[in-house]
Design an enzyme around this catalytic site. Sequence first.
Site, PDB file in Angstrom:
ATOM      1  N   GLY A  85     -65.272 -13.862  11.327  1.00 60.97           N
ATOM      2  CA  GLY A  85     -64.440 -15.045  11.169  1.00 60.97           C
ATOM      3  C   GLY A  85     -63.733 -15.425  12.445  1.00 60.97           C
TER       4      GLY A  85
ATOM      5  CB  THR B 151     -60.559  -9.040  12.225  1.00 62.11           C
ATOM      6  OG1 THR B 151     -61.186  -7.965  12.943  1.00 62.11           O
ATOM      7  CG2 THR B 151     -60.987  -8.962  10.773  1.00 62.11           C
ATOM      8  N   GLY B 152     -63.268  -9.878  13.369  1.00 59.02           N
ATOM      9  CA  GLY B 152     -64.696  -9.846  13.123  1.00 59.02           C
ATOM     10  C   GLY B 152     -65.402 -11.184  13.206  1.00 59.02           C
TER      11      GLY B 152
ATOM     12  N   GLY C  16     -60.707 -15.433   6.383  1.00 56.66           N
ATOM     13  CA  GLY C  16     -60.875 -14.133   7.023  1.00 56.66           C
ATOM     14  C   GLY C  16     -61.071 -14.231   8.515  1.00 56.66           C
TER      15      GLY C  16
ATOM     16  CE1 TYR D  15     -70.154  -6.769   0.959  1.00 51.40           C
ATOM     17  CE2 TYR D  15     -72.394  -5.968   1.302  1.00 51.40           C
ATOM     18  CZ  TYR D  15     -71.305  -6.728   1.715  1.00 51.40           C
ATOM     19  OH  TYR D  15     -71.386  -7.463   2.876  1.00 51.40           O
TER      20      TYR D  15
END
Length: 299
Positions: free
Chosen positions: A28, A25-26, A22, A172
């Site tokens: 990662g 983006t973000g 991942g 989640y």
Amino acid sequence: MSTEWTAREVPDQRGRVAVVTGANTGLGLETAKVLAERGAAVVLAVRDTGKGEQAAQRVGGDVSVQRLDLGSLASVHEAAAALRETHPRIDLLVNNAGVMHTPKRTTEDGFELQFGTNHLGHFALTGLLLESVLAVPGSRVVTVSSLGHRIRAAIRFEDLQWERSYSRVGAYGQSKLANLMFTYELQRRLARRGTTVAVAAHPGASNTELVRNSPAPLRAVSDRVAPFLTQSAAAGALPTLRAATDPAVLGGQYYGPGGRGEVRGNPRPVTSSPDSYDLAVQQRLWSVSEELTGVRFPL
């Protein structure tokens, strides 16, 4: 241990290979940036290779892209086979990718999307890459959990896939609790080998795209409070980076922001929920995960 640990403390990573899931983006992406800046050869393991190539341009350095869809066991096997061929020695596996608060959906293999992606996909990937990781003394497996592991979270063995009823938040929470229990059980098994450690981390409340699937009221609240309560993705990646690179890290530790409520702040060792330390549930989850994925660890 210092309470003011920042990205400047990441030691030289030259000669090391890091696989970050991942990473387009973000959290990662920020993790990959710092590792590459310190000289690591970084593999961005991402579902969308087009976005991965764009991210690679932003990261710079010795960076490559590997397609990986954690919601497909076939894709996990394909990615692992490719990575074993190109990188027979992996110093660092960062299980970072995840989905959050999605509507009720299933993976390609019929698993509830959050449990299947966040936990089972990473469980399978780790097992399939573990020989390459074990080949390197001092290697690490870092799995990213969340404060959400405390919220309506339990391993619902009677309905793991949420087929009877569905809660976005509960599903989640289960997946993030599973990330921690996987880490603790993996460390117990790795300790017998003595060459590799498993560590967990969480980013606190970080301003990333992960909330995009949250229910509208929760997104609205998040949008209003984000400027006051959250931290940047770069700051949110620091617990992962410390877990991955700090020489003082011990197997089985959990890193998160050091501020009040672990929402933000410099990374430090933190404590997870009492449920996460239940040995019997950890071992049962491991066995069920092996059955569901068909992946057996070489331990």
